[in-house]
Design a protein around this motif. Structure first.
Motif, PDB file in Angstrom:
ATOM      1  N   UNK A   1       0.760  14.259   0.530  1.00 29.78           N
ATOM      2  CA  UNK A   1       1.015  12.823   0.535  1.00 29.78           C
ATOM      3  C   UNK A   1       0.147  12.102  -0.470  1.00 29.78           C
ATOM      4  N   UNK A   2      -1.068  12.611  -0.703  1.00 27.36           N
ATOM      5  CA  UNK A   2      -1.936  12.044  -1.733  1.00 27.36           C
ATOM      6  C   UNK A   2      -1.375  12.322  -3.118  1.00 27.36           C
ATOM      7  N   UNK A   3      -0.824  13.524  -3.324  1.00 29.42           N
ATOM      8  CA  UNK A   3      -0.179  13.830  -4.600  1.00 29.42           C
ATOM      9  C   UNK A   3       0.956  12.850  -4.872  1.00 29.42           C
ATOM     10  N   UNK A   4       1.749  12.564  -3.848  1.00 33.87           N
ATOM     11  CA  UNK A   4       2.845  11.604  -4.005  1.00 33.87           C
ATOM     12  C   UNK A   4       2.313  10.189  -4.217  1.00 33.87           C
ATOM     13  N   UNK A   5       1.207   9.851  -3.556  1.00 32.80           N
ATOM     14  CA  UNK A   5       0.599   8.529  -3.739  1.00 32.80           C
ATOM     15  C   UNK A   5       0.175   8.339  -5.186  1.00 32.80           C
ATOM     16  N   UNK A   6      -0.482   9.328  -5.757  1.00 32.93           N
ATOM     17  CA  UNK A   6      -0.877   9.248  -7.161  1.00 32.93           C
ATOM     18  C   UNK A   6       0.347   9.104  -8.065  1.00 32.93           C
ATOM     19  N   UNK A   7       1.376   9.886  -7.795  1.00 31.84           N
ATOM     20  CA  UNK A   7       2.583   9.824  -8.622  1.00 31.84           C
ATOM     21  C   UNK A   7       3.212   8.439  -8.555  1.00 31.84           C
ATOM     22  N   UNK A   8       3.255   7.864  -7.358  1.00 31.19           N
ATOM     23  CA  UNK A   8       3.774   6.504  -7.201  1.00 31.19           C
ATOM     24  C   UNK A   8       2.982   5.509  -8.058  1.00 31.19           C
ATOM     25  N   UNK A   9       1.659   5.579  -7.986  1.00 31.87           N
ATOM     26  CA  UNK A   9       0.818   4.599  -8.684  1.00 31.87           C
ATOM     27  C   UNK A   9       0.931   4.728 -10.198  1.00 31.87           C
TER      28      UNK A   9
ATOM     29  N   UNK B   1       0.840  -1.190   0.000  1.00 33.11           N
ATOM     30  CA  UNK B   1       0.000   0.000   0.000  1.00 33.11           C
ATOM     31  C   UNK B   1       0.876   1.241   0.000  1.00 33.11           C
ATOM     32  N   UNK B   2       0.457   2.246  -0.776  1.00 35.49           N
ATOM     33  CA  UNK B   2       0.961   3.603  -0.623  1.00 35.49           C
ATOM     34  C   UNK B   2      -0.226   4.449  -0.206  1.00 35.49           C
TER      35      UNK B   2
ATOM     36  N   UNK C   1       3.710   6.288 -11.818  1.00 37.47           N
ATOM     37  CA  UNK C   1       5.118   6.156 -12.219  1.00 37.47           C
ATOM     38  C   UNK C   1       5.626   4.719 -12.088  1.00 37.47           C
ATOM     39  N   UNK C   2       5.177   4.027 -11.049  1.00 40.20           N
ATOM     40  CA  UNK C   2       5.646   2.664 -10.780  1.00 40.20           C
ATOM     41  C   UNK C   2       4.446   1.710 -10.632  1.00 40.20           C
ATOM     42  N   UNK C   3       3.657   1.538 -11.685  1.00 38.31           N
ATOM     43  CA  UNK C   3       2.404   0.773 -11.560  1.00 38.31           C
ATOM     44  C   UNK C   3       2.613  -0.687 -11.179  1.00 38.31           C
ATOM     45  N   UNK C   4       3.766  -1.263 -11.523  1.00 39.75           N
ATOM     46  CA  UNK C   4       4.002  -2.674 -11.193  1.00 39.75           C
ATOM     47  C   UNK C   4       4.478  -2.865  -9.767  1.00 39.75           C
ATOM     48  N   UNK C   5       4.847  -1.783  -9.109  1.00 36.96           N
ATOM     49  CA  UNK C   5       5.374  -1.889  -7.741  1.00 36.96           C
ATOM     50  C   UNK C   5       4.290  -1.650  -6.697  1.00 36.96           C
ATOM     51  N   UNK C   6       3.266  -0.857  -7.035  1.00 36.17           N
ATOM     52  CA  UNK C   6       2.240  -0.451  -6.077  1.00 36.17           C
ATOM     53  C   UNK C   6       1.010  -1.342  -6.221  1.00 36.17           C
ATOM     54  N   UNK C   7       0.716  -2.114  -5.188  1.00 37.41           N
ATOM     55  CA  UNK C   7      -0.431  -3.030  -5.248  1.00 37.41           C
ATOM     56  C   UNK C   7      -1.731  -2.355  -4.840  1.00 37.41           C
ATOM     57  N   UNK C   8      -1.659  -1.416  -3.911  1.00 34.72           N
ATOM     58  CA  UNK C   8      -2.839  -0.674  -3.452  1.00 34.72           C
ATOM     59  C   UNK C   8      -2.440   0.778  -3.237  1.00 34.72           C
ATOM     60  N   UNK C   9      -3.403   1.673  -3.466  1.00 39.16           N
ATOM     61  CA  UNK C   9      -3.131   3.099  -3.298  1.00 39.16           C
ATOM     62  C   UNK C   9      -4.322   3.769  -2.633  1.00 39.16           C
TER      63      UNK C   9
ATOM     64  N   UNK D   1      -4.913   9.350 -19.675  1.00 38.80           N
ATOM     65  CA  UNK D   1      -3.875   8.364 -19.984  1.00 38.80           C
ATOM     66  C   UNK D   1      -3.014   8.070 -18.769  1.00 38.80           C
ATOM     67  N   UNK D   2      -2.692   9.125 -17.993  1.00 37.96           N
ATOM     68  CA  UNK D   2      -1.856   8.926 -16.802  1.00 37.96           C
ATOM     69  C   UNK D   2      -2.558   8.052 -15.780  1.00 37.96           C
ATOM     70  N   UNK D   3      -3.789   8.398 -15.428  1.00 38.94           N
ATOM     71  CA  UNK D   3      -4.512   7.628 -14.416  1.00 38.94           C
ATOM     72  C   UNK D   3      -4.881   6.240 -14.938  1.00 38.94           C
ATOM     73  N   UNK D   4      -4.977   6.102 -16.237  1.00 37.97           N
ATOM     74  CA  UNK D   4      -5.242   4.789 -16.820  1.00 37.97           C
ATOM     75  C   UNK D   4      -4.085   3.819 -16.670  1.00 37.97           C
ATOM     76  N   UNK D   5      -2.900   4.342 -16.324  1.00 38.52           N
ATOM     77  CA  UNK D   5      -1.732   3.472 -16.110  1.00 38.52           C
ATOM     78  C   UNK D   5      -1.776   2.779 -14.759  1.00 38.52           C
ATOM     79  N   UNK D   6      -2.623   3.253 -13.858  1.00 38.61           N
ATOM     80  CA  UNK D   6      -2.649   2.715 -12.498  1.00 38.61           C
ATOM     81  C   UNK D   6      -3.152   1.273 -12.505  1.00 38.61           C
TER      82      UNK D   6
END
Length: 351
Positions: free
Chosen positions: A143-151, A136-137, A153-161, A278-283
């Motif tokens: 912190x929410x802005x960073x959470x979105x960026x994590x999800x 989870x991030x 930028x690194x979609x394969x690393x973040x399982x939950x956001x 497109x960005x949020x579709x990568x999550x």
């Protein structure tokens, strides 16, 4: 560079400071020997699949997050999870304007973006802590802005956001309001173009900022119902001076300006040529979007518009009259709602 006792182990510890090396920034500058202040709770299990990352919000540090969100029996239970709180760049504990030696400190500190924080955190997690997957991030506000960026930028690393009380792309309205917070500081003659001797030199600017936070951070219902009295303050003047101003008066103005600049420009669509869909579709993470019902910085409608663009996401608003500053934990019912949402999210199956 100067010493500020507020940014210390005595006030915000325990935490460890990790030097992640030089960090080249999106705006072209470099933080040499970038340092991240990190507080951890619990232990990483053998499978290394129980790690939770929590980035900090504007003006906040690991300490308030520990007090509000973490504990035995809570959703973020250190007996079950390895919880890593990383203080964002510029918050006074990690590399920041006030603690960076000349000539790169104070007003000469380089411009930092949300993406710079996330890349720095990724380097810390993977190279120092050996973490490749995050259960989870979760973060509130910045912190929410960073959470979105994590999800994104690194979609394969973040399982939950779980972005709480924040958006993936900042709005024009919020940008403008944050600009007034900056103006409150820089217009104080004692600011001296960012080369003051201590926060006391900018006390008028910090008081103005505290008042602006009172106006927008809480809600109109908060004032109508005189919630400040329930929090132990006899009058509005008492509340402004002994709570809002007392909170901000010890903070470094340049540190606040550093965070405000990147808050204003938070935008995950920078990774997709300006295309937010497109960005949020990568999550790929299972995502709960968690706004505060009375938030005037990040209104539920703004959060809902983004939620609709995220695959397999749920919209989980928190009912509170404490506005954005429900994040501070004064409304126990709001914190209980957040806890319930996080518990549900952590129980949700993910690929």
């Amino acid at each position: 560079m100067y010493e500020n006792a507020y940014y210390s182990q005595e006030v915000h510890g325990p935490y460890e400071v990790h030097d992640i090396g030089d960090l080249v920034l999106e705006e072209g500058g470099t933080i040499r020997g970038c340092k991240l202040a990190v507080a951890t709770h619990g232990r990483l299990n053998a499978a290394k699949d129980n790690a939770i990352l929590i980035p900090t919000w504007y003006s906040g540090t690991n300490k308030i997050i520990e007090q509000v969100l973490i504990g035995p029996g809570r959703a973020l239970d250190p007996e079950k999870y390895f919880i890593v709180i990383v203080n964002q760049i510029g918050n006074g504990l990690s590399s920041s304007p006030h603690n960076t030696p000349a000539p790169a400190g104070m007003a000469n500190f380089p411009r930092v973006r949300i993406g710079d924080d996330v890349r720095a955190q990724h380097r810390l997690l993977t190279q120092t802590l050996g973490i490749e997957r995050l259960a989870l991030v979760v973060g509130g506000s910045m912190g929410a802005q960073q959470t979105y960026d994590w999800a994104v930028r690194y979609p394969d690393m973040v399982r939950r956001a779980a972005p709480i009380a924040g958006t993936a792309r900042n709005t024009v309205h919020d940008f403008l309001f944050t600009e007034t917070l900056c103006d409150a500081l820089t217009s104080d003659p004692g600011f001296a173009r960012g080369f003051y001797a201590s926060p006391d030199d900018v006390r008028d600017g910090l008081l103005r900022q505290a008042k602006m936070w009172a106006v927008m951070g809480w809600s109109t219902e908060f004032f109508q119902q005189e919630r400040h009295k329930a929090l132990g303050f006899s009058s509005m003047e008492d509340f402004i001076v002994n709570f809002m101003y007392a909170y901000f008066r010890v903070m470094d103005p340049n540190d606040l300006l550093c965070m405000a600049w990147k808050w204003q420009r938070g935008d995950v669509s920078r990774m997709t040529g300006g295309d937010l869909r497109a960005a949020l579709g990568r999550i790929r993470a299972k995502t709960f979007v968690i706004p505060m019902s009375s938030d005037m910085f990040f209104p539920p409608a703004d959060c809902q518009a983004e939620w609709r663009l995220i695959p397999d996401a749920e919209f989980r608003p928190v009912e509170t009259i404490d506005g954005h500053l429900a994040l501070f934990g004064a409304d126990a019912n709001a914190i209980a709602q957040i806890d319930r949402h996080l518990r549900d999210l952590l129980a949700a199956p993910v690929p």
